[in-house]
Scaffold this active site. Structure first.
Site, short mmCIF file in Angstrom:
data_model
loop_
_atom_site.label_atom_id
_atom_site.label_comp_id
_atom_site.label_asym_id
_atom_site.label_seq_id
_atom_site.Cartn_x
_atom_site.Cartn_y
_atom_site.Cartn_z
N SER A 42 -22.49 -33.13 -39.82
CA SER A 42 -21.19 -33.05 -39.14
C SER A 42 -21.01 -31.74 -38.38
CB SER A 42 -20.10 -33.15 -40.22
OG SER A 42 -18.89 -32.59 -39.76
N GLY A 43 -20.60 -31.86 -37.13
CA GLY A 43 -20.32 -30.67 -36.33
C GLY A 43 -19.16 -29.88 -36.92
N LEU A 44 -18.13 -30.61 -37.36
CA LEU A 44 -16.99 -29.94 -37.98
C LEU A 44 -17.43 -29.16 -39.22
CD1 LEU A 44 -13.95 -29.40 -38.42
CD2 LEU A 44 -13.84 -31.58 -39.66
N ASP A 54 -14.67 -25.76 -34.53
CA ASP A 54 -15.40 -26.93 -34.01
C ASP A 54 -15.13 -27.07 -32.51
OD1 ASP A 54 -16.90 -29.24 -33.94
OD2 ASP A 54 -15.39 -30.52 -34.86
N ASP A 81 -24.63 -34.99 -35.52
CA ASP A 81 -23.46 -34.94 -34.66
C ASP A 81 -23.76 -33.91 -33.58
OD1 ASP A 81 -21.05 -34.58 -33.45
OD2 ASP A 81 -19.97 -33.89 -35.24
N ASP A 83 -22.23 -33.47 -30.76
CA ASP A 83 -21.08 -33.22 -29.89
C ASP A 83 -21.29 -33.90 -28.52
OD1 ASP A 83 -19.89 -31.88 -31.96
OD2 ASP A 83 -20.39 -29.89 -31.23
N GLU A 110 -20.88 -37.69 -27.91
CA GLU A 110 -19.54 -38.20 -27.62
C GLU A 110 -19.18 -37.97 -26.17
OE1 GLU A 110 -18.09 -35.61 -30.74
OE2 GLU A 110 -16.74 -34.60 -29.33
N LYS A 116 -16.37 -29.02 -26.49
CA LYS A 116 -15.52 -30.07 -27.05
C LYS A 116 -14.44 -29.48 -27.97
CE LYS A 116 -15.86 -31.13 -30.94
NZ LYS A 116 -16.70 -32.05 -31.68
N ASN A 118 -12.34 -30.77 -31.57
CA ASN A 118 -12.36 -31.80 -32.62
C ASN A 118 -11.30 -32.85 -32.33
OD1 ASN A 118 -11.27 -32.89 -35.41
ND2 ASN A 118 -13.41 -32.31 -35.68
N SER A 119 -11.65 -34.10 -32.58
CA SER A 119 -10.79 -35.24 -32.21
C SER A 119 -9.44 -35.23 -32.92
CB SER A 119 -11.51 -36.54 -32.55
OG SER A 119 -12.75 -36.58 -31.93
N ARG A 155 -20.72 -42.23 -28.82
CA ARG A 155 -19.38 -42.18 -29.44
C ARG A 155 -18.30 -42.28 -28.37
NH1 ARG A 155 -17.60 -37.35 -33.51
NH2 ARG A 155 -15.44 -37.11 -32.85
N HIS A 186 -14.11 -44.22 -32.41
CA HIS A 186 -13.34 -43.28 -33.22
C HIS A 186 -11.84 -43.51 -33.04
CE1 HIS A 186 -13.10 -40.15 -35.97
NE2 HIS A 186 -13.24 -39.08 -35.22
C1 SPV Z 1 -17.56 -34.41 -37.34
O1 SPV Z 1 -17.73 -34.66 -38.54
O2 SPV Z 1 -17.81 -33.31 -36.85
C2 SPV Z 1 -17.07 -35.44 -36.43
C3 SPV Z 1 -16.17 -36.45 -36.93
O3 SPV Z 1 -17.37 -35.38 -35.27
S1 SPV Z 1 -14.56 -35.92 -36.54
O4 SPV Z 1 -14.31 -34.69 -37.25
O5 SPV Z 1 -13.74 -37.00 -37.00
O6 SPV Z 1 -14.44 -35.74 -35.11
MG MG Z 2 -18.03 -33.58 -34.68
#
Ligand code: SPV
Ligand code: MG
Length: 305
Positions: A42-44, A54, A81, A83, A110, A116, A118-119, A155, A186
């Site tokens: 996971s990027g986060l 992130d 991930d 990004d 994505e 980026k 975070n969503s 994504r 997502h």
């Molecule tokens: C992550 O885990 O970094 C993701 C999922 O990209 S989210 O945090 O939902 O964007």
């Molecule tokens: Mg991410």
């Protein structure tokens, strides 16, 4: 079986499969030990573990270093991930090269812009990449990979960006056309309704992946019934470890003692087990000259006191 084939098998599995987040070598090992068949890098979680945000604050090569430790730590595949791919199609090509060299099985990119956001960050305008430009990135990645089994997950952030279902469906089918091996759709809604609506209208050109962070009460069975193939538990080891670390730090700070914690935390022996210390001890017997082995035993005895 190699990792890319393992990941392909998950995508082709007749039942719902699960990926668990990890953010370093240790957490990747714990994911594997728990019985998961795949890691979500996971990027986060990786950025949080590095103490940064992130927002692509960590450079792609810093992320690559973490990924290499994770890849070395486990035998199961890792979905990275990645990004936005850290730039344009050309950066994506180099990234694919490096991920393959380091044994990563698959990557997810994505359709947002670099750097980026975070969503789930409220109030931030989520800018989307142009469809054609993102399709070019997908094609560039697929043309670059050397292992035909390396997988690309595209994504779709149209629902996150408030662009509506028709655009989400259009982007997903065009990304599949460009060669994506799976689509990650997502959503930040607290129910899975828009995911179900997507699934009802989706042409099933390729498997669908979801990240139910914001709709955790939706059962796995319901997701499977909707036709989803992979579920990513995207950040729960990071969050679990934050809670555990906060509690431990506060307790020790308050009590000026580690005694009340001793029975609640992993033992030092557990740490050695996860690090596979036993393998090194066996290797020392095989490879160290015997006088050296004796010296090592003496050194260890001295360290133990
Ligand atoms: C992550 O885990 O970094 C993701 C999922 O990209 S989210 O945090 O939902 O964007
Ligand atoms: Mg991410």
């Amino acid at each position: 079986m190699n990792k890319t084939t393992q990941f392909r098998n998950l995508l082709a599995s007749p039942k719902l499969e699960f990926l668990m987040e990890a953010h370093n070598g240790l957490s990747a090992k714990l994911v594997q030990e728990a019985g998961f068949k795949c890691v979500w890098a996971s990027g986060l979680a990786m950025s949080a573990a590095m103490g940064v945000r992130d927002h692509n604050e960590a450079s792609w090569t810093q992320v690559l270093e973490v990924l290499e430790f994770m890849s070395d730590a486990v035998d199961i595949p890792i979905l990275v991930d990645a990004d936005t791919g850290y730039g344009n199609f050309n950066n994506v090509r180099r990234l694919v090269r490096k991920l393959e060299q380091r044994g990563l099985a698959a990557m997810c990119i994505e359709d947002k812009l670099f750097p980026k956001t975070n969503s789930f960050i409220a109030g931030e305008k989520q800018e989307l990449a142009g469809v054609e430009e993102f399709m070019g990135k997908i094609r560039a990645a697929k043309d670059t990979q050397r292992d035909a089994q390396f997988a690309l997950v595209a994504r779709v952030e149209a629902l996150i960006a408030g662009r509506g279902m028709p655009e989400a469906l259009d982007r997903a089918s065009r990304y599949a056309e460009a060669g994506a091996d799976a689509i990650l759709i997502h959503s930040k809604k607290s129910t899975a309704d828009e995911i179900f609506s997507f699934m009802q209208q989706w042409n099933h050109a390729c498997p669908v992946v979801v990240v139910p962070t914001m709709y955790p009460s939706t059962s796995a069975q319901t997701l499977q019934d909707a036709g989803i193939k992979l579920v990513i538990w995207a950040n729960h080891l990071l969050r679990a470890s934050m809670t555990a670390m906060q509690q431990a730090a506060e307790t020790i700070q308050r009590e000026h003692s580690v005694l009340s914690l001793e029975h609640q935390i992993a033992t030092v022996a557990d740490v050695f087990r996860v690090q596979n210390e036993a393998e090194l001890q066996a290797a020392e017997k095989r490879y160290l000259p015997s006088h050296r082995a004796v010296q090592v035993v003496k050194d260890k005895a001295r360290i133990r006191g």
